[in-house]
Design a protein around this motif. Structure first.
Motif, PDB file in Angstrom:
ATOM      1  N   VAL A 106      -2.425   0.414  -4.327  1.00  9.33           N
ATOM      2  CA  VAL A 106      -2.136  -0.878  -3.706  1.00  9.33           C
ATOM      3  C   VAL A 106      -1.807  -1.841  -4.830  1.00  9.33           C
ATOM      4  O   VAL A 106      -2.533  -1.910  -5.823  1.00  9.33           O
ATOM      5  N   GLU A 164      -4.253   7.464   0.760  1.00  7.55           N
ATOM      6  CA  GLU A 164      -3.896   6.249   0.044  1.00  7.55           C
ATOM      7  C   GLU A 164      -3.930   6.526  -1.449  1.00  7.55           C
ATOM      8  O   GLU A 164      -4.892   7.103  -1.964  1.00  7.55           O
ATOM      9  N   ARG A 224       0.848  -1.193   0.000  1.00  5.43           N
ATOM     10  CA  ARG A 224       0.000   0.000   0.000  1.00  5.43           C
ATOM     11  C   ARG A 224       0.881   1.239   0.000  1.00  5.43           C
ATOM     12  O   ARG A 224       1.812   1.351   0.781  1.00  5.43           O
TER      13      ARG A 224
END
Length: 276
Positions: free
Chosen positions: A234, A231, A200
């Motif tokens: 990923v 974020e 991540r």
């Protein structure tokens, strides 16, 4: 109490500022009371961290690593191919791996659970890169200069660290940032974390004075992840790009790679004991 382990060994650092003789005595006594007295103690900096060959030679089945994250990383990396298990205990500044596996608990409590068979033995996800392996995080980008300020503060005090802080602040705000390949947004730092789903990538945010202050305090306080972030990706593999060589921090150890730099999800080559 009968321990599932027969021959534990301890790695510690007698010169560390976090070293506590009272806690050491508790660790020794916990092993003895469980019927598994310490078979060996490797006290840094005088002793070397044991590798897989040494652990096999001494028939060690559990390696207690009561140090900081950087030393835990080195011990686990060196133990690759050994059939025992590593038990990280909080003995450093951040203790991020210990917290991930045990929560924010004291070393004697964690050890008591492991020796009574309450722990789980497992490989853990890692981030692999050309400069090394991270069991907790890789931080990439110019904001890693704050790690140098933090180390100066730890070793030399606040006044000396204050002299380096302006350069770290300038790097975070003005140096060419780092981005995930295929994306256009640059960040002062990207944090790579190994998870079961993949690596991540989180980009730290410095969109105002408050964000900058929070990041400075987070780095100096120890856990850079406490600052604001978002974020951004990923994946099994994350490629980072920058206009300059990319500064890195692997589990507290500094490095640098040319751009682009590739990071991939992997699994530790030695088992760990988790108690939560």
């Amino acid at each position: 109490m009968t321990s599932p382990f027969a021959r534990p060994a301890l790695v510690c650092n007698s010169q560390s500022g976090s070293h506590d003789e009272a806690v050491l005595e508790q660790i020794v006594e916990s092993c003895r009371a469980a019927g598994a007295p310490l078979a060996a103690t490797f006290a840094l900096p005088d002793d070397q961290i044991p590798d897989a060959t040494e652990l096999k030679r001494q028939a060690i089945d559990l390696l207690l690593v009561w140090t900081g994250d950087g030393t835990i990383n080195a011990a686990a990396t060196g133990a690759a191919g050994w059939n025992g298990a590593v038990l990280p205990l909080p003995g450093g500044t951040l203790n991020l791996l210990s917290k991930a596996l045990h929560g924010d608990r004291a070393a004697p409590d964690i050890l008591a659970d492991a020796l009574s068979g309450k722990g789980r033995r497992q490989a853990i996800p890692i981030v692999r890169g050309e400069a090394g392996t991270a069991f907790i995080t890789v931080v990439a980008g110019p904001a890693t200069h704050w790690a140098e300020v933090r180390e100066t503060m730890r070793q030399d005090g606040l006044i000396e660290a204050a002299g380096e802080a302006p350069d770290a602040l300038d790097a975070m705000l003005n140096a060419p940032g780092v981005r995930v390949a295929g994306q256009t947004k640059n960040y002062p730092a990207i944090i790579l974390t190994p998870t079961e789903q993949g690596v991540r990538a989180d980009g730290i945010l410095t969109e105002g004075t408050a964000d900058v202050l929070r990041h400075g305090l987070a780095w100096l306080g120890g856990d850079f992840r406490d600052g604001p972030s978002e974020e951004i990706a990923v994946g099994e593999t994350i490629i980072l790009e920058s206009a300059r060589p990319i500064s890195l921090e692997y589990d507290g150890e500094l490095a640098e790679l040319a751009s682009p730099a590739c990071f991939a999800l992997g699994a530790s080559k030695v088992d760990f004991i988790a108690t939560q």
